[in-house]
Write a protein that holds these residues in place. Sequence first.
Motif, PDB file in Angstrom:
ATOM      1  N   ASN A  85       0.800  -1.205   0.000  1.00 34.22           N
ATOM      2  CA  ASN A  85       0.000   0.000   0.000  1.00 34.22           C
ATOM      3  C   ASN A  85       0.844   1.272   0.000  1.00 34.22           C
ATOM      4  O   ASN A  85       0.720   2.127   0.867  1.00 34.22           O
ATOM      5  N   ASN A 160      -3.292  11.051 -20.641  1.00 36.64           N
ATOM      6  CA  ASN A 160      -3.255  10.009 -19.615  1.00 36.64           C
ATOM      7  C   ASN A 160      -2.107   9.062 -19.936  1.00 36.64           C
ATOM      8  O   ASN A 160      -1.974   8.602 -21.062  1.00 36.64           O
ATOM      9  N   GLU A 162      -0.071   5.674 -18.266  1.00 37.58           N
ATOM     10  CA  GLU A 162       0.125   4.652 -17.227  1.00 37.58           C
ATOM     11  C   GLU A 162       1.337   3.831 -17.613  1.00 37.58           C
ATOM     12  O   GLU A 162       1.401   3.278 -18.716  1.00 37.58           O
ATOM     13  N   TYR A 166       7.342  -4.240 -13.602  1.00 36.85           N
ATOM     14  CA  TYR A 166       7.275  -5.306 -12.605  1.00 36.85           C
ATOM     15  C   TYR A 166       8.558  -6.128 -12.671  1.00 36.85           C
ATOM     16  O   TYR A 166       9.042  -6.439 -13.752  1.00 36.85           O
ATOM     17  N   ILE A 190       9.057  -6.955 -16.637  1.00 37.32           N
ATOM     18  CA  ILE A 190       7.878  -6.697 -17.476  1.00 37.32           C
ATOM     19  C   ILE A 190       7.529  -5.220 -17.357  1.00 37.32           C
ATOM     20  O   ILE A 190       7.414  -4.689 -16.250  1.00 37.32           O
ATOM     21  N   GLN A 192       4.752  -2.377 -18.831  1.00 35.75           N
ATOM     22  CA  GLN A 192       3.527  -2.134 -19.592  1.00 35.75           C
ATOM     23  C   GLN A 192       3.199  -0.645 -19.526  1.00 35.75           C
ATOM     24  O   GLN A 192       3.172  -0.062 -18.442  1.00 35.75           O
ATOM     25  N   GLN A 194       0.568   2.389 -21.293  1.00 34.65           N
ATOM     26  CA  GLN A 194      -0.476   2.869 -22.201  1.00 34.65           C
ATOM     27  C   GLN A 194      -0.587   4.377 -22.031  1.00 34.65           C
ATOM     28  O   GLN A 194      -0.610   4.868 -20.901  1.00 34.65           O
ATOM     29  N   TYR A 214      -2.825   7.219 -29.381  1.00 33.99           N
ATOM     30  CA  TYR A 214      -2.812   6.131 -28.396  1.00 33.99           C
ATOM     31  C   TYR A 214      -1.500   5.392 -28.578  1.00 33.99           C
ATOM     32  O   TYR A 214      -1.138   4.992 -29.694  1.00 33.99           O
ATOM     33  N   GLU A 216       1.027   2.282 -26.955  1.00 34.71           N
ATOM     34  CA  GLU A 216       1.086   1.132 -26.036  1.00 34.71           C
ATOM     35  C   GLU A 216       2.451   0.475 -26.146  1.00 34.71           C
ATOM     36  O   GLU A 216       2.967   0.288 -27.250  1.00 34.71           O
ATOM     37  N   GLU A 218       4.591  -2.933 -24.694  1.00 30.52           N
ATOM     38  CA  GLU A 218       4.682  -4.205 -23.969  1.00 30.52           C
ATOM     39  C   GLU A 218       6.127  -4.651 -24.078  1.00 30.52           C
ATOM     40  O   GLU A 218       6.628  -4.896 -25.175  1.00 30.52           O
TER      41      GLU A 218
ATOM     42  N   ASN B   2      -7.307  -3.121 -23.382  1.00 28.05           N
ATOM     43  CA  ASN B   2      -5.938  -3.252 -22.923  1.00 28.05           C
ATOM     44  C   ASN B   2      -5.840  -3.216 -21.409  1.00 28.05           C
ATOM     45  O   ASN B   2      -4.977  -3.858 -20.818  1.00 28.05           O
ATOM     46  N   ARG B   3      -6.741  -2.439 -20.794  1.00 29.89           N
ATOM     47  CA  ARG B   3      -6.755  -2.415 -19.331  1.00 29.89           C
ATOM     48  C   ARG B   3      -7.120  -3.793 -18.792  1.00 29.89           C
ATOM     49  O   ARG B   3      -6.588  -4.252 -17.784  1.00 29.89           O
ATOM     50  N   ARG B   5      -6.574  -6.613 -20.327  1.00 31.02           N
ATOM     51  CA  ARG B   5      -5.417  -7.455 -20.540  1.00 31.02           C
ATOM     52  C   ARG B   5      -4.363  -7.198 -19.478  1.00 31.02           C
ATOM     53  O   ARG B   5      -3.749  -8.120 -18.944  1.00 31.02           O
ATOM     54  N   LEU B  13       0.406 -12.627 -12.729  1.00 33.74           N
ATOM     55  CA  LEU B  13       1.645 -12.355 -12.012  1.00 33.74           C
ATOM     56  C   LEU B  13       1.508 -12.677 -10.530  1.00 33.74           C
ATOM     57  O   LEU B  13       2.353 -13.329  -9.942  1.00 33.74           O
ATOM     58  N   LEU B 175      -2.343  -6.203   5.681  1.00 34.58           N
ATOM     59  CA  LEU B 175      -1.501  -5.736   4.587  1.00 34.58           C
ATOM     60  C   LEU B 175      -0.900  -6.871   3.783  1.00 34.58           C
ATOM     61  O   LEU B 175      -0.299  -6.637   2.739  1.00 34.58           O
TER      62      LEU B 175
END
Lengths: 430, 289
Positions: A85, A160, A162, A166, A190, A192, A194, A214, A216, A218, B2-3, B5, B13, B175
């Motif tokens: 968190n 936007n 994102e 990972y 990894i 990702q 967008q 747009y 993207e 990967e 895509n979100r 996915r 994961l 948590l």
Amino acid sequence: MLLTQNRTTTAHRIIFIAGIALLFATSLATTAIADEYHYRNSLIGDRAAGLGSAYTAVSDDPSGLFYNPAGIVYASGANMSASMNSYQQTTLTYEDVLGNQYDWSRNSSTLLPNFFGIIQPLDKGIFGFSYAVPNSIKEDQDQIFPNITASIDRFIINFNNEDTTYNFGPSYAIEINDKLSLGATLYMHIRQQQRTSNILLEYGSGARFWSNEYYELEETGFKPVLGLMWTPKERISIGATLSQINITDSETTRHETCEGASTIVYDASSFCQSSQIKHRVRIDTTKSDQPLNLNIGVAYFHSKDLMLSGDISYYSSIDSTTDPKESVINLAIGAEYYINPRMVLRGGFYTDMANTPDLTTNVTAYNQSEHIDLYGISASLGHFTRSSSLSFGLSYAMGTGKAQMISGDSTLQDATLESLTIYISASNSI
Amino acid sequence: MNRIRAMDSLISLKNVVITLALTALTLPLVSHAEQSFRTRAHIDQQLTASTDDIKAEINFGRNIAARILGRLPLLKDEKLTRYVNLVGKSLALHSARTEIDYYFAILDSSHVNAYSAPGGYIFITTGALMQMEDEAELAAVLAHEIAHITEKHIVNTLKIKANDNSTTAGIGQILGASTNTTKAIFTQVVDKAINILFEQGYQHQDEISADSVGLELLATTGYDPMALPRYLSRLQNNLREHPDNASSTHPPTQARLTNLTAIIEADQLHTLALPKATDRFKHYVTYTK
């Protein structure tokens, strides 16, 4: 949403905005991606985060799986840790993007578990597994600028972005002798991303310019981390790690759509044309090069109550025609002090330098990546029980620099980046 | 789309991470390196056993006892069981841990062995009883098993302690630092304890320690301290003839005898004229080799 009401009608402004419209029409807007330009976007692990990530020479708990796997042989027992968190809020402001007084402001807020690690003695060493999110950003810009010039009634931008990285994978560490240990982590990498950018210009004449992009990404790969922990003398520990992300698969998809304004003169090669909605898709599978990272840290364990640590991190430069990176050196120092056996205070200072070159003011220099060097502080308060601990902490980083937000234009903007992270984390012995 | 996915990727994961993390928990335990200067102040409170820890140990031992009885049948001989309990409880009165109740039971098995579970649960096989010639030897074996409990060999190896019910731990569980995998972990730790008792054996130093502490307990209770080396010597000889009955969970008998001889000579224990209680033993133990 921010509604900006400043109005200026100078000739310079009119020319400037006309230029913007034309540039949008020919190449669409470039978008700054703040986190690509820094290597320390999230502080991982509760204790490490409190120390400003000066952890290479400490690393004697599950967070060491990320910072220096050689350190986990010195963990006080099999235990599992989670730095859960973590809430990060970032504000990135570009000043005077649309001429004087019209600032662009992008905000990012993410709430996510950014680390989970478990270590377990195995055979002659320690086995571990960890999951880390070293980078996560969710940028938003939703602004309307009215009456920019006499001819442009409204400028609307919706942006936007994102972008999350990972890492997860196993680690193993062994003690070579009572002064030296070695460890390795093999992370799966990894990433990702967008990104959506929508821009609309409304002219007083009723004409409109509109563009939408747009994007993207990967990306997968692996990140081996080799670590060493050396104890040259009692109470002093020196740690070092070497790592590099190797991209094995990458694909970017870019959808671009636009419609030109009738007030602009287009040449035949322009993607955008007046009164025509154009769409194109571009796919790229080029694998990006990643820097070599060398971390060296030193820690001094003064007593059971006090520990001091420091790190220096080096990231190599990357030669690339499309995305060059400068070499970077970051510093971090931290201190840990137990008020009593149940309460610990941690504090740290760190730098997070941009990997981009300083921007030049040359009028022919276009599309330069922003350059903002960040300086941060961190603090945490931890509470221990017999088998678990809970930490509450925060870090704040701030920096100023330069950006060039308009594609094909040499104008530079002052940029300010502020990032605040609040986290609560727990670890538990098992 | 895509979100969705991306979300699917995240869920996948998470599953991979949890699966691999739980796999790590099932790996065999060994000791690991220590640098004392790295010890932080909060470790101090972890080293003190609480009443809850003792309850946890007893609960853990009860589970192990049930698993032992699932493997080997209990001998239904009340008279003999009562006798073994009287001998065992006499020893327990002189042990270092009188805060727990000890229970002694006989397993109907020809294998020569004895087992102890944390919390005071001790088992001896009929095969082991058949190898004994007097009550002092029975007491010696029981004292050795009691020592495993008083020295907390399994408890320390597997780090058995009470659940932390503090607010801090509770928030930690929310948590995710300690999740509902706790029950699975408990079962895995019981498995590890059973593995120690039946397959892997105690660590060598734990067996030597149990011999040393058991020998002292034997003499303190008033039994002939030479009973333990005498019994081990006989076992060593007999098992050469019947290797199928050998215990795979103890270190080489010669090493244990060497350790015992050193203690006996150092403390002059062989000079003590303490009873063997042979007649009483033969009155109750009527099994023959």
